[in-house]
Design an enzyme around this catalytic site. Structure first.
Site, PDB file in Angstrom:
ATOM      1  CB  ILE A 113      -0.965   0.013   1.213  1.00 44.61           C
ATOM      2  CG1 ILE A 113      -0.190  -0.052   2.521  1.00 44.61           C
ATOM      3  CG2 ILE A 113      -1.981  -1.092   1.103  1.00 44.61           C
ATOM      4  CD1 ILE A 113      -1.049   0.174   3.746  1.00 44.61           C
ATOM      5  CG  HIS A 114       3.616   1.801   2.582  1.00 44.03           C
ATOM      6  ND1 HIS A 114       2.996   2.827   3.256  1.00 44.03           N
ATOM      7  CD2 HIS A 114       3.511   0.716   3.372  1.00 44.03           C
ATOM      8  CE1 HIS A 114       2.539   2.381   4.416  1.00 44.03           C
ATOM      9  NE2 HIS A 114       2.846   1.101   4.508  1.00 44.03           N
ATOM     10  CB  CYS A 115       5.325   4.916  -3.205  1.00 45.40           C
ATOM     11  SG  CYS A 115       3.849   5.852  -3.554  1.00 45.40           S
ATOM     12  CG  PHE A 116       7.249  -0.748  -5.001  1.00 40.35           C
ATOM     13  CD1 PHE A 116       6.956  -1.255  -3.760  1.00 40.35           C
ATOM     14  CD2 PHE A 116       6.730  -1.385  -6.106  1.00 40.35           C
ATOM     15  CE1 PHE A 116       6.183  -2.387  -3.617  1.00 40.35           C
ATOM     16  CE2 PHE A 116       5.955  -2.521  -5.980  1.00 40.35           C
ATOM     17  CZ  PHE A 116       5.679  -3.008  -4.720  1.00 40.35           C
TER      18      PHE A 116
END
Length: 116
Positions: A113-116
């Site tokens: 759910i977090h950006c890579f």
């Protein structure tokens, strides 16, 4: 309002749940047949080096519940598995759209759910 789109695909005689970007929703539904199907959609023909990275990512995720950074993959694979992986350039040859993006998808890791 957050809209979640899920796809159900029949593989191995059971329905697998994927998100809108093609990531498997349940880490434990993964197997080699599913990996081959996802890789085919990514235009990747899996070889021994691909599998070493896939299994490393799965093991790391099963312990820490997060994806490893590219630097960790490069160092761990080259030291622990004694492969030809020496730098991230080689990893991008194996996974042209990005090691974290493609390898994690093929490894059956749910999308963060977090950006890579």
């Amino acid at each position: 309002m957050l809209k979640i789109i899920l796809f159900f695909i029949l593989l191995n005689k059971k329905f697998m749940k994927f998100d809108y970007s093609g990531h498997l929703k349940n880490f434990y539904d993964w197997d080699k047949k599913i990996a081959h199907e996802i890789a085919k959609k990514e235009n990747i023909l899996l070889n021994e080096d691909h599998w070493k990275i896939i299994y490393f990512i799965r093991e790391f995720y099963s312990v820490y519940k997060i994806l490893p950074k590219t630097r960790i993959i490069v160092k761990s694979i080259s030291f622990k598995l004694n492969t030809t992986v020496k730098n991230s350039v080689y990893l991008f040859m194996l996974y042209p759209k990005g090691i974290i993006t493609q390898a994690s998808k093929i490894a059956g890791i749910p999308k963060s759910i977090h950006c890579f």
